[in-house]
Design a protein around this motif. Structure first.
Motif, PDB file in Angstrom:
ATOM      1  N   VAL A 236     -26.919   9.540  -1.374  1.00 56.12           N
ATOM      2  CA  VAL A 236     -26.652  10.719  -2.206  1.00 56.12           C
ATOM      3  C   VAL A 236     -27.798  10.921  -3.191  1.00 56.12           C
ATOM      4  CG1 VAL A 236     -25.127  11.650  -3.994  1.00 56.12           C
ATOM      5  CG2 VAL A 236     -24.151  10.547  -1.959  1.00 56.12           C
ATOM      6  N   ARG A 237     -28.232   9.834  -3.817  1.00 55.31           N
ATOM      7  CA  ARG A 237     -29.302   9.889  -4.805  1.00 55.31           C
ATOM      8  C   ARG A 237     -30.596  10.395  -4.170  1.00 55.31           C
ATOM      9  NH1 ARG A 237     -27.963   4.768  -6.728  1.00 55.31           N
ATOM     10  NH2 ARG A 237     -29.728   3.904  -5.588  1.00 55.31           N
ATOM     11  N   GLN A 238     -30.864   9.938  -2.952  1.00 55.58           N
ATOM     12  CA  GLN A 238     -32.092  10.369  -2.265  1.00 55.58           C
ATOM     13  C   GLN A 238     -32.104  11.878  -2.063  1.00 55.58           C
ATOM     14  OE1 GLN A 238     -33.888   7.447  -2.687  1.00 55.58           O
ATOM     15  NE2 GLN A 238     -34.832   7.997  -0.740  1.00 55.58           N
ATOM     16  N   ARG A 239     -30.895  12.459  -1.833  1.00 56.29           N
ATOM     17  CA  ARG A 239     -30.825  13.890  -1.559  1.00 56.29           C
ATOM     18  C   ARG A 239     -30.876  14.733  -2.822  1.00 56.29           C
ATOM     19  NH1 ARG A 239     -25.707  13.976   1.701  1.00 56.29           N
ATOM     20  NH2 ARG A 239     -26.172  12.382   3.228  1.00 56.29           N
ATOM     21  N   THR A 240     -30.327  14.200  -3.937  1.00 57.74           N
ATOM     22  CA  THR A 240     -30.115  15.042  -5.110  1.00 57.74           C
ATOM     23  C   THR A 240     -31.135  14.832  -6.209  1.00 57.74           C
ATOM     24  OG1 THR A 240     -28.591  13.397  -5.980  1.00 57.74           O
ATOM     25  CG2 THR A 240     -27.629  15.221  -4.728  1.00 57.74           C
TER      26      THR A 240
END
Lengths: 254, 254
Positions: A236-240
């Motif tokens: 999730v962090r990689q995307r946001t």
């Protein structure tokens, strides 16, 4: 200080005890984790698959360590011989064999470098903590609890079969011979769980002991769940979050 | 608080380090213990031989336990595979094999009942403490120290050869096939000590580490010495104190 004590609860029958253990696997095993559902539905990006392989490898390489700690708790040659085979399954009888080697080959088939996997440098803090928690559980708890925690193997073989299908269908860029680990674990997991279940059913005589075994298995499900939580959070962090080179939150290097 | 620190001592050369390790074995190994000297000179009564076998068995049966604890400290499949073979040597690959079984046969050849040996009921408190001390050392100390403690195997094969001769000459009432344990350990001990010495020489880089390895080996010699002290003391007591049935001083049952 307690002055009146309730009479100790009656032990469950072997059938009810086994049903309760199996229910933990059905309710709490990580096959229901959102990240695993996405993996098996083919929704992971190649980077997410690689992140999972890297982090799960940290778990895999600690299996012989926790099994050696369980081995040290077993008080007869017969029992130790049985458990020792698990260590061989993962470390191999010879160089180039065993489950850890097969996992490294899965990583290579997915485009990961063996040396990077072995360095452990990309392992997420939450994964380190989950694995350390499991190893310490096996180090510090009773033989009954340590063996009961291994009973996620009751549910694992079905998951392995689904995973082989899912990977062949959805991630064909991973060469089929990279899936050797999952194939081997179908039979090994069945044998391991049958042996461990037999020990747990025989060792846990009182209700208190039976409950401690159920709690141990729940704990183990939490370990596996927490591992996927950490991987999912990272995805999730990689995307946001806008990426900054060389920084991905606090990272513990043990 | 120390305000000035001496510069760290220079590491010993590999040759000097190895010589210091070997010197510990030569100076402090239990082959010099009065009880062992009496055993090899043929001075033990049958009861004293049996007492030694019973108590040494308590040590023998804990060897796979301490080796499993060492196994759990090793961080590669290659090292664990090497160390795992030690557990197999004692527990056997199959039922009826292995060093623990061979020790039970030595006991039977000397007229001891296998069930009594396995019950542990005649084990002396000092022997229990010595064995527990060694197992906990392997549980709690560094891999280097735990492996260095095993280096009594540098001296053991020579002792085994002397012991076979001594038993054949002085205790012919023990059938020759009861001595299988000692025969097997000549070669196993040579291989084990060569492997462990190689690890210790490679792992101990600083003087502090080298000294910790020497101290670990000294500790292990003390464990073996304390075991014979307890057996010797018991033998003296048996000769000098009027016997009361069922009482032989405090006895710890674990």
């Amino acid at each position: 200080m307690t002055t009146t004590l309730a009479p100790p609860a009656k032990p469950w029958s072997p059938a009810e005890f086994e049903a309760r253990l199996r229910a933990v696997g059905q309710d709490r095993y990580h096959d229901r984790h959102p990240f695993n559902l996405r993996m098996h539905q083919g929704d992971l990006t190649p980077d997410e698959v690689r992140c999972w392989i890297t982090n799960r490898f940290h778990y895999q390489r600690h299996i012989p360590v926790k099994d050696a700690l369980i081995l040290a708790k077993l008080d007869s040659s017969r029992l130790r011989r049985m458990w020792l085979r698990r260590i061989e399954d993962h470390d191999g009888r010879d160089e180039g064999e065993g489950g850890i080697e097969r996992w490294l080959r899965l990583g290579e088939a997915a485009g990961l470098d063996r040396r990077t996997l072995l360095s452990g440098e990309s392992v997420l803090p939450g994964v380190r903590l989950a694995v350390e928690g499991y190893v310490n559980f096996c180090r510090l708890r009773s033989p009954l609890e340590a063996v009961a925690a291994s009973l996620t193997e009751l549910t694992a073989p079905d998951l392995m079969r689904l995973r082989i299908e899912a990977f062949e269908r959805h991630y064909p860029w991973i060469a089929a011979d990279g899936l050797g680990y999952f194939r081997t674990r179908v039979d090994q997991g069945r044998r391991d769980s049958a042996e461990a279940l037999d020990l747990v059913l025989r060792w846990a005589r009182s209700r208190e002991e039976q409950e401690s075994a159920v709690a141990a298995l729940s704990f183990k499900c939490e370990v596996l769940w927490a591992l996927l939580d950490a991987v999912q959070q990272h995805a999730v962090r990689q995307r946001t979050v806008p990426q900054r080179a060389g920084h991905d939150g606090p990272r513990e290097r043990v």
